[in-house]
Design an enzyme around this catalytic site. Structure first.
Site, PDB file in Angstrom:
ATOM      1  N   GLU A 187       0.867  -1.172   0.000  1.00  0.00           N
ATOM      2  CA  GLU A 187       0.000   0.000   0.000  1.00  0.00           C
ATOM      3  C   GLU A 187       0.911   1.232   0.000  1.00  0.00           C
ATOM      4  OE1 GLU A 187      -2.864  -0.320  -0.967  1.00  0.00           O
ATOM      5  OE2 GLU A 187      -3.278  -2.407  -0.466  1.00  0.00           O
ATOM      6  N   ASP A 303     -12.789  24.118 -13.094  1.00  0.00           N
ATOM      7  CA  ASP A 303     -12.755  24.189 -11.634  1.00  0.00           C
ATOM      8  C   ASP A 303     -11.297  24.407 -11.259  1.00  0.00           C
ATOM      9  OD1 ASP A 303     -12.792  23.898  -8.925  1.00  0.00           O
ATOM     10  OD2 ASP A 303     -13.450  21.805  -8.907  1.00  0.00           O
TER      11      ASP A 303
END
Length: 320
Positions: A187, A303
């Site tokens: 991870e 955005d």
């Protein structure tokens, strides 16, 4: 010696040789998965062999395909110096020093430690062959029990390799100091820890492995790999690449996932943001490129972002 004791000894010996059983030969994809057909998958072979000329490798994989086992297998092979006949990846002819990283002490114990050493009380039944473990692994005070800090492995050259287990929650300072031959992050670590790990590899020209399911989306580390560069490689593995998974269970579990997570959990595609605005798979709305007729209505949007990257959009609508 009676037969029962002999069989018990044979069973114990077999349980302590996982690396030799599962990684001796490639899996035969022309035959069904079964007890007489196990081995390293094609995507695993590719991931390992890319190490010959890629110092940084990311295995971006779906859940349950075997990404942590793949990372643990490579670490065990380097620690022992026992390379399988099909191996064309990086080789070390001397004992090595490795670090393996996890999110927390719990994940270090329950995932990385278990993969490398085996379950608590059965050390030596993981990817590191039990007969090659030297002494007992050392533990650390972690607030929870049975967390291994480091262990030593006999290397084929005659010396001893060292492996330390670390966590990201310990902070970047604990990742400073000594040089390493390799680091495996199971991870994804924060970018500052990843960068510090790369520094530990510099003088030994070491290798960095990252294995993860990208539920955190296109983070800094993922973007580092996706933008590419010399010596950087990404390998993807989906449920379709894992013959050991049951087809019926795959269909059931995929249907239970929220649609915005499904691509990530089953195919290893990065999760975009914290969730889709519209829970519609991309393949239902994507079409082949074509020239827009002049009568299409068009709109541009942007955005600029404040605490996240900017994004732009162009939309066209056929009013007829």
């Amino acid at each position: 010696m009676d037969k029962r004791r002999l069989l018990a000894q044979l069973e114990k010996r077999a349980s302590r040789r996982l690396m030799f059983q599962l990684y001796a030969v490639p899996y035969d994809h022309s035959r069904p998965f079964g007890i007489d057909n196990v081995g390293v998958y094609e995507w695993q072979v590719r991931f390992h062999n890319l190490g010959s000329d890629h110092a940084e490798r990311l295995l971006m994989a779906a859940n349950r395909v075997g990404k942590s086992r793949t990372g643990a297998a490579e670490v065990a092979i380097h620690l022992t110096g026992l390379y399988p006949s099909w191996w064309q990846g990086r080789r070390f002819d001397e004992p090595v020093h490795w670090w393996c990283g996890s999110d927390t002490n719990e994940t270090s114990r329950d995932i990385v430690q278990a993969a490398l050493l085996g379950p608590i009380g059965r050390f030596g039944t993981g990817w590191v062959p039990g007969d090659l473990l030297h002494g007992n692994p050392t533990a650390r005070q972690a607030g929870i029990g049975n967390v291994v800090d480091a262990f030593i492995v006999k290397h084929a050259s005659g010396g001893f390799s060292h492996c330390g287990l670390k966590t990201y929650e310990q902070g970047v300072k604990t990742w400073q100091g000594t040089s390493k031959h390799g680091i495996w992050d199971d991870e994804e670590p924060p970018m500052d820890i990843y960068s510090e790990g790369l520094t530990r590899l510099l003088d030994k020209k070491g290798i960095m492995l990252v294995t993860r399911t990208p539920l955190g989306g296109p983070t800094e580390v993922v973007q580092h790999f996706m933008t590419g560069g010399p010596g950087i490689a990404v390998v993807n593995a989906s449920w379709d690449d894992a013959p050991h998974l049951d087809d019926t269970e795959k269909l059931r579990l995929a249907a239970s996932y929220p649609e915005y997570e499904r691509e990530t959990r089953t195919k290893g595609a990065p999760l975009m943001g914290t969730g889709m605005v519209f829970p519609i798979p991309d393949d239902r709305i994507i079409c082949d490129p074509f020239d827009l007729p002049k009568w299409f209505r068009r709109i541009n949007g942007v955005d600029f972002g404040i605490d996240h990257p900017g994004a732009g959009a162009f939309c066209a609508l056929d009013p007829t």
